[in-house]
Design a protein around this motif. Sequence first.
Motif, PDB file in Angstrom:
ATOM      1  N   MET A 201       0.826  -1.190   0.000  1.00 13.00           N
ATOM      2  CA  MET A 201       0.000   0.000   0.000  1.00 13.00           C
ATOM      3  C   MET A 201       0.875   1.261   0.000  1.00 13.00           C
ATOM      4  O   MET A 201       0.541   2.242  -0.656  1.00 13.00           O
ATOM      5  CB  MET A 201      -0.911  -0.013   1.231  1.00 13.00           C
ATOM      6  N   GLU A 202       1.983   1.225   0.700  1.00 13.80           N
ATOM      7  CA  GLU A 202       2.890   2.381   0.736  1.00 13.80           C
ATOM      8  C   GLU A 202       3.470   2.646  -0.650  1.00 13.80           C
ATOM      9  O   GLU A 202       3.607   3.796  -1.066  1.00 13.80           O
ATOM     10  CB  GLU A 202       4.006   2.117   1.743  1.00 13.80           C
ATOM     11  N   SER A 203       3.753   1.603  -1.374  1.00  9.67           N
ATOM     12  CA  SER A 203       4.296   1.747  -2.731  1.00  9.67           C
ATOM     13  C   SER A 203       3.277   2.404  -3.657  1.00  9.67           C
ATOM     14  O   SER A 203       3.636   3.241  -4.493  1.00  9.67           O
ATOM     15  CB  SER A 203       4.686   0.369  -3.265  1.00  9.67           C
ATOM     16  N   GLU A 204       2.015   2.018  -3.503  1.00 11.11           N
ATOM     17  CA  GLU A 204       0.968   2.622  -4.330  1.00 11.11           C
ATOM     18  C   GLU A 204       0.835   4.118  -4.040  1.00 11.11           C
ATOM     19  O   GLU A 204       0.693   4.927  -4.968  1.00 11.11           O
ATOM     20  CB  GLU A 204      -0.370   1.938  -4.057  1.00 11.11           C
ATOM     21  N   LYS A 205       0.872   4.497  -2.780  1.00 10.76           N
ATOM     22  CA  LYS A 205       0.776   5.909  -2.405  1.00 10.76           C
ATOM     23  C   LYS A 205       1.980   6.691  -2.923  1.00 10.76           C
ATOM     24  O   LYS A 205       1.854   7.834  -3.350  1.00 10.76           O
ATOM     25  CB  LYS A 205       0.661   6.057  -0.878  1.00 10.76           C
ATOM     26  N   ASP A 206       3.160   6.065  -2.872  1.00 14.35           N
ATOM     27  CA  ASP A 206       4.363   6.732  -3.365  1.00 14.35           C
ATOM     28  C   ASP A 206       4.250   6.987  -4.866  1.00 14.35           C
ATOM     29  O   ASP A 206       4.575   8.067  -5.354  1.00 14.35           O
ATOM     30  CB  ASP A 206       5.598   5.886  -3.051  1.00 14.35           C
ATOM     31  N   SER A 207       3.769   5.994  -5.596  1.00  8.96           N
ATOM     32  CA  SER A 207       3.594   6.154  -7.045  1.00  8.96           C
ATOM     33  C   SER A 207       2.556   7.231  -7.351  1.00  8.96           C
ATOM     34  O   SER A 207       2.721   8.036  -8.270  1.00  8.96           O
ATOM     35  CB  SER A 207       3.164   4.830  -7.676  1.00  8.96           C
ATOM     36  N   GLU A 208       1.480   7.244  -6.572  1.00  9.04           N
ATOM     37  CA  GLU A 208       0.442   8.247  -6.758  1.00  9.04           C
ATOM     38  C   GLU A 208       1.003   9.648  -6.502  1.00  9.04           C
ATOM     39  O   GLU A 208       0.727  10.587  -7.257  1.00  9.04           O
ATOM     40  CB  GLU A 208      -0.710   7.962  -5.795  1.00  9.04           C
TER      41      GLU A 208
ATOM     42  N   LYS B 205       4.137  10.605  -6.779  1.00 15.47           N
ATOM     43  CA  LYS B 205       5.072  10.955  -7.857  1.00 15.47           C
ATOM     44  C   LYS B 205       4.319  11.401  -9.110  1.00 15.47           C
ATOM     45  O   LYS B 205       4.743  12.339  -9.781  1.00 15.47           O
ATOM     46  CB  LYS B 205       5.983   9.769  -8.162  1.00 15.47           C
ATOM     47  N   ARG B 206       3.216  10.749  -9.420  1.00 12.01           N
ATOM     48  CA  ARG B 206       2.409  11.164 -10.581  1.00 12.01           C
ATOM     49  C   ARG B 206       1.832  12.558 -10.355  1.00 12.01           C
ATOM     50  O   ARG B 206       1.813  13.390 -11.261  1.00 12.01           O
ATOM     51  CB  ARG B 206       1.285  10.159 -10.842  1.00 12.01           C
ATOM     52  N   PHE B 207       1.357  12.812  -9.141  1.00 13.44           N
ATOM     53  CA  PHE B 207       0.808  14.119  -8.813  1.00 13.44           C
ATOM     54  C   PHE B 207       1.865  15.205  -8.950  1.00 13.44           C
ATOM     55  O   PHE B 207       1.638  16.246  -9.568  1.00 13.44           O
ATOM     56  CB  PHE B 207       0.248  14.106  -7.384  1.00 13.44           C
ATOM     57  N   LEU B 208       3.048  14.969  -8.380  1.00 12.47           N
ATOM     58  CA  LEU B 208       4.119  15.970  -8.441  1.00 12.47           C
ATOM     59  C   LEU B 208       4.588  16.182  -9.880  1.00 12.47           C
ATOM     60  O   LEU B 208       4.893  17.310 -10.272  1.00 12.47           O
ATOM     61  CB  LEU B 208       5.291  15.546  -7.556  1.00 12.47           C
ATOM     62  N   ASP B 209       4.634  15.121 -10.660  1.00 12.93           N
ATOM     63  CA  ASP B 209       5.038  15.239 -12.067  1.00 12.93           C
ATOM     64  C   ASP B 209       4.030  16.090 -12.833  1.00 12.93           C
ATOM     65  O   ASP B 209       4.406  16.960 -13.621  1.00 12.93           O
ATOM     66  CB  ASP B 209       5.147  13.846 -12.693  1.00 12.93           C
ATOM     67  N   GLY B 210       2.753  15.871 -12.591  1.00  3.66           N
ATOM     68  CA  GLY B 210       1.712  16.661 -13.251  1.00  3.66           C
ATOM     69  C   GLY B 210       1.776  18.121 -12.843  1.00  3.66           C
ATOM     70  O   GLY B 210       1.635  19.015 -13.681  1.00  3.66           O
ATOM     71  N   MET B 211       2.002  18.376 -11.567  1.00  2.00           N
ATOM     72  CA  MET B 211       2.097  19.761 -11.093  1.00  2.00           C
ATOM     73  C   MET B 211       3.314  20.458 -11.701  1.00  2.00           C
ATOM     74  O   MET B 211       3.243  21.618 -12.084  1.00  2.00           O
ATOM     75  CB  MET B 211       2.176  19.799  -9.568  1.00  2.00           C
ATOM     76  N   LEU B 212       4.445  19.753 -11.768  1.00  7.44           N
ATOM     77  CA  LEU B 212       5.657  20.343 -12.341  1.00  7.44           C
ATOM     78  C   LEU B 212       5.430  20.720 -13.805  1.00  7.44           C
ATOM     79  O   LEU B 212       5.841  21.795 -14.239  1.00  7.44           O
ATOM     80  CB  LEU B 212       6.832  19.375 -12.214  1.00  7.44           C
TER      81      LEU B 212
END
Length: 53
Positions: free
Chosen positions: A1-8, A10-17
């Motif tokens: 579950m921690e891995s899924e949150k980490d991936s989520e 990273k996707r959020f930060l990539d989109g914001m950047l």
Amino acid sequence: MESEKDSENKRFLDGMLKKVVVGAGAMAALGVVFVGGKVMIESKNDPEDSTEA
């Protein structure tokens, strides 16, 4: 579950950047257009630039 949150996260930060980079690029382009237009208007109104010989 921690891995899924980490991936989520990273996707959020990539989109914001990407949004920040696009926004900054758009602001820079608008600044160039504004300054370029202002310079062109001033050069048309400048009587020293007459090409009379």
